[in-house]
Design a protein around this motif. Structure first.
Motif, PDB file in Angstrom:
ATOM      1  N   GLU A   1       0.859  -1.197   0.000  1.00  0.00           N
ATOM      2  CA  GLU A   1       0.000   0.000   0.000  1.00  0.00           C
ATOM      3  C   GLU A   1       0.886   1.235   0.000  1.00  0.00           C
ATOM      4  OE1 GLU A   1      -3.265   0.582   3.053  1.00  0.00           O
ATOM      5  OE2 GLU A   1      -2.561   2.651   2.873  1.00  0.00           O
TER       6      GLU A   1
ATOM      7  N   HIS B   1      -8.892   2.056  -0.674  1.00  0.00           N
ATOM      8  CA  HIS B   1      -7.985   2.813   0.198  1.00  0.00           C
ATOM      9  C   HIS B   1      -8.744   3.978   0.836  1.00  0.00           C
ATOM     10  CE1 HIS B   1      -4.873   5.721   1.255  1.00  0.00           C
ATOM     11  NE2 HIS B   1      -4.072   4.679   1.377  1.00  0.00           N
TER      12      HIS B   1
ATOM     13  N   HIS C   1      -4.907  -1.372   6.707  1.00  0.00           N
ATOM     14  CA  HIS C   1      -5.099  -1.027   8.109  1.00  0.00           C
ATOM     15  C   HIS C   1      -5.873  -2.115   8.856  1.00  0.00           C
ATOM     16  CE1 HIS C   1      -4.886   2.482   5.375  1.00  0.00           C
ATOM     17  NE2 HIS C   1      -3.800   2.640   6.086  1.00  0.00           N
TER      18      HIS C   1
ATOM     19  N   ASP D   1       2.871   1.458   3.840  1.00  0.00           N
ATOM     20  CA  ASP D   1       2.211   2.748   3.676  1.00  0.00           C
ATOM     21  C   ASP D   1       3.238   3.883   3.503  1.00  0.00           C
ATOM     22  OD1 ASP D   1       0.040   4.328   3.247  1.00  0.00           O
ATOM     23  OD2 ASP D   1      -0.742   4.236   5.278  1.00  0.00           O
TER      24      ASP D   1
END
Ligand code: 1DF
Ligand code: MN
Length: 356
Positions: free
Chosen positions: A20, A188, A241, A314
């Motif tokens: 991600e 996302h 997440h 991330d």
């Protein structure tokens, strides 16, 4: 910023594929500057990208340089944290904050830029397809174009588009294309829509700290309860997440969904084929972006299976070498770690396997 070089991760028996990771071409930031200059700019967008694009803080400066660089700086940061490959998406909100015309014309431009960077570093960078949900037909066409032309095998959608959700059937051409081309959709986070943000914003809780998860989790639940997976049974959604905490909610979601449907309380909540958690196990893959926490990762693996939980950093938002070290040291079998860091991502994004 910690000094990554002081604690560079050890050699491990798997390649670390981070799934991600974000970029922002200068051409998009130019469009963002125009949007931010408008008097009626969206409050969530202003508070998110408006902040990062103007703050002199170390965090904002790191993020802005990391987002734009697709060469030396990015690769140096990857090397310093032991990331072998990044799966990269246009950073949130991507084109979804733009007006329809600008969004439809910029999505392919952005995909061309990303494809070019990936071509230059074929074993290090992998791209996801950005689309403009503002025009579902154009979005479906762009999935097909970028998939066929560049071999991009996943789509990024930054949650709601101007307050609208993919549970609305007007967007389902996008699901149809994603299913047809076997390109999972990475759902996302985005900043919260205007109608939702106020009570979060006034407490500073609208962003990645909490609001992102609430809003994106809602989006995923709206897709599940809409019956989209009964219509498109092979459609795959990736949620970051730790599944935006939905795995932790699953029992209650199942119980209350059954009870609510049975009581015919809402026209908008019609019976669907299976329990919400059943779709999580067959139509979702979760990443641990932002959550370098062994108990949460193991719980999710136990719930949906080790094949449906993947690693993500991330970058550049959560560039932290100590988290890579923590994850390397999880008490987990070598086989499960290999799946988590490498082979699940190779399967989901169709990345050619490279032995560690
Ligand atoms: C933030 C976090 C921003 C994530 C992001 O994109 C993002 C942040 C604008 O910390 O403001 O993708 N994230 O996924 O956690
Ligand atoms: Mn992110």
């Amino acid at each position: 910023m910690s000094n990554p070089l002081s604690s560079r991760p050890a050699k491990v028996p798997y390649r670390r594929i981070a799934t991600e990771e974000a970029f922002a071409p200068k051409e998009m930031l130019d469009i963002y500057n125009k949007i931010l200059a408008k008097s009626d700019v969206d409050v969530g967008f202003k508070n998110l990208m408006g902040f990062y694009m103007s703050s002199p803080s170390e965090r904002a400066q790191h993020i802005m340089s990391g987002l734009q660089d697709m060469d030396e700086l990015r690769l140096a940061h990857m090397d310093a944290t032991g990331i072998d490959t990044q799966v990269i998406a246009l950073t949130s909100p991507g084109v979804q904050i733009m007006d329809k015309e600008t969004a439809v014309s910029f999505a392919p431009i952005s995909n061309d830029i990303l494809a070019e960077a990936c071509k230059k570093h074929p074993t290090r960078l992998v791209g996801m397809i950005a689309v403009a949900p503002q025009d579902p037909t154009a979005a479906a066409k762009e999935i097909e174009r970028a998939h066929n032309k560049y071999g991009m095998n996943a789509v990024v959608i930054n949650s709601h588009t101007h307050g609208e959700y993919l549970s609305d059937q007007k967007f389902w051409e996008i699901f149809e294309a994603a299913e047809a081309h076997d390109t999972p959709i990475y759902l996302h986070p985005n900043s919260m829509p205007k109608s939702m943000i106020q009570h979060f914003l006034e407490a500073g809780l609208d962003g990645a700290i909490y609001g992102f998860g609430v809003e994106t989790g809602l989006h995923a639940m709206r897709i599940i309860t809409s019956g989209a997976f009964d219509r498109f049974p092979k459609l795959q959604i990736i949620l970051g997440h730790m599944g935006e905490a939905l795995p932790f909610w699953a029992y209650r979601l199942d119980y209350m969904h059954t009870a609510t449907v049975k009581s015919k309380r809402y026209d908008s909540m019609k019976p669907i084929g299976r329990k919400p958690s059943d779709y999580m196990k067959s139509n979702f893959t979760f990443t641990n972006s932002g959550v370098a926490w062994e108990p949460a990762i193991k719980f999710t693996q136990e719930f949906v299976g080790v094949d449906r939980v993947m690693y993500a950093m991330d970058y550049p938002y959560q560039y932290a070498v100590e988290e890579v070290n923590v994850l390397d040291q999880m008490k987990m079998s070598d086989a499960d770690k290999l799946a988590f860091f490498q082979t699940n991502a190779e399967r989901v994004f169709k990345i050619p396997h490279i032995p560690a």
